[in-house]
Motif scaffolding. Structure first.
Motif, mmCIF file in Angstrom:
data_model
loop_
_atom_site.group_PDB
_atom_site.id
_atom_site.type_symbol
_atom_site.label_atom_id
_atom_site.label_comp_id
_atom_site.label_asym_id
_atom_site.label_seq_id
_atom_site.Cartn_x
_atom_site.Cartn_y
_atom_site.Cartn_z
ATOM 1 N N LEU A 123 3.025 4.590 11.490
ATOM 2 C CA LEU A 123 3.349 5.163 12.803
ATOM 3 C C LEU A 123 4.677 5.920 12.824
ATOM 4 O O LEU A 123 4.793 6.938 13.499
ATOM 5 C CB LEU A 123 3.389 4.059 13.868
ATOM 6 N N LEU A 124 5.683 5.430 12.113
ATOM 7 C CA LEU A 124 7.014 6.043 12.199
ATOM 8 C C LEU A 124 7.478 6.626 10.866
ATOM 9 O O LEU A 124 7.840 7.802 10.784
ATOM 10 C CB LEU A 124 8.042 5.005 12.677
ATOM 11 N N CYS A 125 7.466 5.820 9.846
ATOM 12 C CA CYS A 125 7.982 6.253 8.538
ATOM 13 C C CYS A 125 6.859 6.957 7.784
ATOM 14 O O CYS A 125 6.456 6.564 6.703
ATOM 15 C CB CYS A 125 8.498 5.041 7.766
ATOM 16 N N VAL A 126 6.370 8.041 8.386
ATOM 17 C CA VAL A 126 5.179 8.723 7.883
ATOM 18 C C VAL A 126 5.543 9.708 6.778
ATOM 19 O O VAL A 126 6.706 10.065 6.590
ATOM 20 C CB VAL A 126 4.463 9.459 9.034
ATOM 21 N N ALA A 127 4.511 10.169 6.071
ATOM 22 C CA ALA A 127 4.724 11.064 4.937
ATOM 23 C C ALA A 127 5.239 12.422 5.389
ATOM 24 O O ALA A 127 6.038 13.038 4.699
ATOM 25 C CB ALA A 127 3.428 11.214 4.147
ATOM 26 N N GLY A 174 16.578 4.666 -0.928
ATOM 27 C CA GLY A 174 17.215 5.901 -0.499
ATOM 28 C C GLY A 174 16.533 7.164 -0.970
ATOM 29 O O GLY A 174 17.151 8.228 -1.012
ATOM 30 N N ARG A 175 15.271 7.043 -1.326
ATOM 31 C CA ARG A 175 14.531 8.227 -1.784
ATOM 32 C C ARG A 175 13.548 8.694 -0.718
ATOM 33 O O ARG A 175 13.052 7.892 0.076
ATOM 34 C CB ARG A 175 13.784 7.906 -3.085
ATOM 35 N N ALA A 176 13.238 9.985 -0.748
ATOM 36 C CA ALA A 176 12.441 10.569 0.327
ATOM 37 C C ALA A 176 10.971 10.172 0.263
ATOM 38 O O ALA A 176 10.303 10.065 1.295
ATOM 39 C CB ALA A 176 12.569 12.095 0.287
ATOM 40 N N GLU A 177 10.471 9.976 -0.950
ATOM 41 C CA GLU A 177 9.036 9.736 -1.117
ATOM 42 C C GLU A 177 8.789 8.479 -1.935
ATOM 43 O O GLU A 177 9.642 8.061 -2.709
ATOM 44 C CB GLU A 177 8.372 10.927 -1.821
ATOM 45 N N ALA A 218 3.427 -5.571 9.411
ATOM 46 C CA ALA A 218 4.395 -4.794 10.191
ATOM 47 C C ALA A 218 4.973 -3.635 9.377
ATOM 48 O O ALA A 218 5.171 -2.537 9.898
ATOM 49 C CB ALA A 218 5.521 -5.704 10.688
ATOM 50 N N VAL A 219 5.221 -3.857 8.094
ATOM 51 C CA VAL A 219 5.765 -2.776 7.258
ATOM 52 C C VAL A 219 4.732 -1.666 7.101
ATOM 53 O O VAL A 219 5.056 -0.475 7.140
ATOM 54 C CB VAL A 219 6.200 -3.310 5.880
ATOM 55 N N MET A 220 3.479 -2.060 6.932
ATOM 56 C CA MET A 220 2.420 -1.056 6.852
ATOM 57 C C MET A 220 2.356 -0.243 8.145
ATOM 58 O O MET A 220 2.188 0.982 8.126
ATOM 59 C CB MET A 220 1.068 -1.736 6.597
ATOM 60 N N GLU A 221 2.465 -0.953 9.266
ATOM 61 C CA GLU A 221 2.395 -0.269 10.561
ATOM 62 C C GLU A 221 3.578 0.680 10.743
ATOM 63 O O GLU A 221 3.418 1.796 11.258
ATOM 64 C CB GLU A 221 2.371 -1.324 11.678
ATOM 65 N N LEU A 222 4.746 0.243 10.284
ATOM 66 C CA LEU A 222 5.917 1.119 10.360
ATOM 67 C C LEU A 222 5.680 2.407 9.569
ATOM 68 O O LEU A 222 5.998 3.506 10.037
ATOM 69 C CB LEU A 222 7.144 0.380 9.812
ATOM 70 N N GLY A 223 5.105 2.260 8.377
ATOM 71 C CA GLY A 223 4.814 3.429 7.560
ATOM 72 C C GLY A 223 3.730 4.305 8.154
ATOM 73 O O GLY A 223 3.711 5.514 7.952
ATOM 74 N N ASP A 232 0.862 -1.174 0.000
ATOM 75 C CA ASP A 232 0.000 0.000 0.000
ATOM 76 C C ASP A 232 0.904 1.231 0.000
ATOM 77 O O ASP A 232 2.112 1.130 -0.170
ATOM 78 C CB ASP A 232 -0.926 -0.009 1.231
ATOM 79 N N THR A 233 0.307 2.388 0.198
ATOM 80 C CA THR A 233 1.097 3.616 0.137
ATOM 81 C C THR A 233 2.153 3.663 1.239
ATOM 82 O O THR A 233 3.242 4.195 1.047
ATOM 83 C CB THR A 233 0.177 4.853 0.204
ATOM 84 N N ASN A 234 1.838 3.091 2.406
ATOM 85 C CA ASN A 234 2.825 3.042 3.487
ATOM 86 C C ASN A 234 4.035 2.207 3.092
ATOM 87 O O ASN A 234 5.180 2.602 3.309
ATOM 88 C CB ASN A 234 2.186 2.444 4.745
ATOM 89 N N VAL A 235 3.759 1.043 2.532
ATOM 90 C CA VAL A 235 4.841 0.136 2.155
ATOM 91 C C VAL A 235 5.710 0.750 1.054
ATOM 92 O O VAL A 235 6.934 0.660 1.102
ATOM 93 C CB VAL A 235 4.262 -1.220 1.710
#
Length: 294
Positions: free
Chosen positions: A194-198, A155-158, A187-192, A142-145
């Motif tokens: 909660l932490l690795c947010v936009a 290594g890209r920001a977005e 877990a990857v979705m959750e990381l995106g 998904d967009t988070n992943v």
DNA sequence: TACTCGTGGAT
DNA sequence: TATCCAAGAGT
């Protein structure tokens, strides 16, 4: 001197983080069946968790099986969808439920290709149901992943736009162990989320902060083409929303002039009403009034 | 591929 | 206050 490359253990680090930091969301609890997962995933398409939770509970209490939802009227389904947005999703979910009830013995399919053939179920949702609902080892993007992979791997920001190779990128990071690989997808979705947010990522709390290609590159700013921002004010989406809002609240068919009051521009108003009729979100009575489809 | 399709909280 | 953006799918 060469050494045997150590397998990438970032997947395990993310799963371990998930095990201690994940939100307690109702559709993740033990015993939640694939139908409940499917309903949650459709509701979560472009809609934040906080708004989905109460509606999801109501839906599952009211329509605990695909057959139950398939038997409901479109009007009831549209009203129960409330203000989640993109109400065509509600109609497609009802259509999908009808197919499951009629052609799959009222059991949500566990095959990704079959799931993808259902109305409103695309690449993401099909794999999410197979993985979260049936415990299959499936890449789920998904967009988070896409954002996590863009940073951690490329290594890209977005995040880049969705592409077929996204599934391979994330599959390559999954732990070997089956149960951990299944958990890795969520877990990857959750990381995106909660932490690795936009917005401003919370790298200080990230379990792979020292193994992230983007951080190792100095957290370079986004340098791609300008992304077009999605407008809302003045768009057909706003007008459709207002028109539908009147019909959701009405207890009887409404006259044309009642709909005319929600928007000044008659041309746009008419176009939007026509599109709602075409989408089967609105119906017209023989005497010319308007209702939700019964 | 690019665009459309709701809504409202966060920043 | 304006902009961002949130577990996508369909055309």
């Amino acid at each position: 001197m060469t050494s045997t490359p150590r397998t990438d253990d970032r997947g395990d680090l993310i799963v371990d983080w998930y095990d201690r930091a994940a939100r307690d969301l109702p559709w993740r609890r033990p015993g939640v069946d694939a139908w409940a997962v499917l309903v949650s995933e459709v509701m979560l398409q472009q809609t934040p968790v906080a708004r989905v939770e109460p509606v999801w509970r109501e839906w599952l209490a009211r329509w605990p099986s695909p057959a139950a939802l398939a038997a409901a009227s479109p009007a009831d389904v549209i009203r129960a969808w409330g203000k989640l947005g993109y109400p065509r999703r509600a109609l497609r979910l009802r259509e999908a439920a009808a197919v499951v009830a009629a052609e799959h013995g009222d059991v949500v399919p566990d095959d990704v290709a079959v799931l993808e053939s259902l109305p409103g179920i695309g690449t993401y949702t099909a794999r999410a149901v197979a993985c979260f609902g049936y415990g299959q080892r499936q890449p789920v993007v998904d967009t988070n992943v896409r954002r996590v992979v863009a940073r951690m791997v490329h290594g890209r920001a977005e995040a880049a736009p969705a592409r077929a190779t996204d599934l391979l990128d994330i599959a390559a990071l999954a732990p070997a162990d089956h149960d951990r690989a299944v958990r890795f997808s969520v877990a990857v979705m959750e990381l995106g989320a909660l932490l690795c947010v936009a917005g401003t990522p919370r790298c200080g709390a990230c379990p792979v902060r020292d193994r992230c290609a983007w951080r190792l590159a100095g957290s370079p700013a986004y340098d791609g083409p300008a992304r077009k921002v999605q407008k809302f004010a003045g768009t057909d989406r706003q007008v459709r929303g207002r028109l539908l809002d009147v019909l959701r609240a009405a207890t009887a068919p409404v006259e044309q002039d009642q709909l005319d009051r929600v928007w000044d521009d008659a041309v746009q108003r008419s176009r939007c009403l026509d599109s709602l009729l075409a989408d089967r979100l609105v119906d017209q009575t023989p005497d010319g009034r308007f209702t939700l489809p019964t």
